[in-house]
Design an enzyme around this catalytic site. Structure first.
Site, PDB file in Angstrom:
ATOM      1  N   HIS A  33       0.843  -1.200   0.000  1.00 12.25           N
ATOM      2  CA  HIS A  33       0.000   0.000   0.000  1.00 12.25           C
ATOM      3  C   HIS A  33       0.875   1.245   0.000  1.00 12.25           C
ATOM      4  CE1 HIS A  33       0.560   1.218   4.291  1.00 12.25           C
ATOM      5  NE2 HIS A  33       0.864  -0.066   4.419  1.00 12.25           N
TER       6      HIS A  33
ATOM      7  N   ASP B  38      -0.803   4.384   0.972  1.00 12.82           N
ATOM      8  CA  ASP B  38      -1.430   5.363   1.849  1.00 12.82           C
ATOM      9  C   ASP B  38      -0.745   5.348   3.213  1.00 12.82           C
ATOM     10  OD1 ASP B  38      -2.633   2.743   2.264  1.00 12.82           O
ATOM     11  OD2 ASP B  38      -4.176   3.711   3.478  1.00 12.82           O
TER      12      ASP B  38
ATOM     13  N   ASP C 176       6.502   2.343   6.774  1.00 15.55           N
ATOM     14  CA  ASP C 176       5.217   1.717   6.423  1.00 15.55           C
ATOM     15  C   ASP C 176       4.510   2.617   5.419  1.00 15.55           C
ATOM     16  OD1 ASP C 176       2.900   0.171   6.346  1.00 15.55           O
ATOM     17  OD2 ASP C 176       2.135   0.958   8.221  1.00 15.55           O
TER      18      ASP C 176
ATOM     19  N   GLU D  48      -5.186   0.777   2.816  1.00 12.21           N
ATOM     20  CA  GLU D  48      -4.805  -0.227   3.808  1.00 12.21           C
ATOM     21  C   GLU D  48      -4.914   0.325   5.223  1.00 12.21           C
ATOM     22  OE1 GLU D  48      -2.218  -2.368   6.606  1.00 12.21           O
ATOM     23  OE2 GLU D  48      -1.955  -0.310   5.919  1.00 12.21           O
TER      24      GLU D  48
END
Length: 155
Positions: free
Chosen positions: A74, A76, A103, A132
């Site tokens: 992901h 986002d 992340d 996510e």
């Protein structure tokens, strides 16, 4: 194998520059305009490094039509717009920090550069989602459909 590792080690400075660029393009899950800007930058990165344009499934990016391995991630982040101004990208020794760097924007950079070392991407599909951090409500069907088609999925 050693050639691939050497190639990746040689690209480390460029990978860090790419990571900085992606971290500086903030992409909070709840901001469609910011997500679109980040998705465009990732699409450009994929085109440059892998020679292909991702397909947009709404705000989600997918490329490759492989039925063997799926790589799912992901782009986002949980960080609201403006966080990068207060907590800018930084490198301290071997550690890079900044909103979304761990992340999972570093994972995206690593994924793209690792794939670029392969001779053939047939059988590989990559899906990068834009929701996510908020529960994958719009990407869940894409993920499940892809998982049903492939032999293995790395998430």
């Amino acid at each position: 194998m050693a050639d691939r590792l050497a190639a990746l080690q040689a690209r480390l400075p460029a990978m860090v520059e790419t990571l900085e660029a992606l971290v500086n393009i903030e992409s909070p899950s709840d901001d469609p305009d910011a997500l679109a800007t980040c998705a465009a930058a990732i699409a450009d990165l994929i085109a440059e490094r892998l020679g292909m344009r991702p397909t947009a499934d709404g705000p989600h990016l997918r490329w490759g039509d492989g039925a063997t391995v799926a790589l799912i991630g992901h782009y986002d982040t949980v960080w609201p717009l403006g966080t990068v101004g207060a907590r800018p990208f930084a490198v301290d020794g071997e550690r890079a920090t900044g909103p979304g760097s761990f992340d999972m924007k570093a994972g995206i950079v690593q994924l793209v550069d690792a794939l670029a070392t392969l001779d053939d991407l047939e059988g590989v599909t990559v899906l990068l989602t834009a929701d996510e951090e908020t529960g994958s409500f719009t990407s869940r069907q894409l993920i499940e459909a892809l998982a049903r088609r492939v032999t293995a999925a790395l998430v």
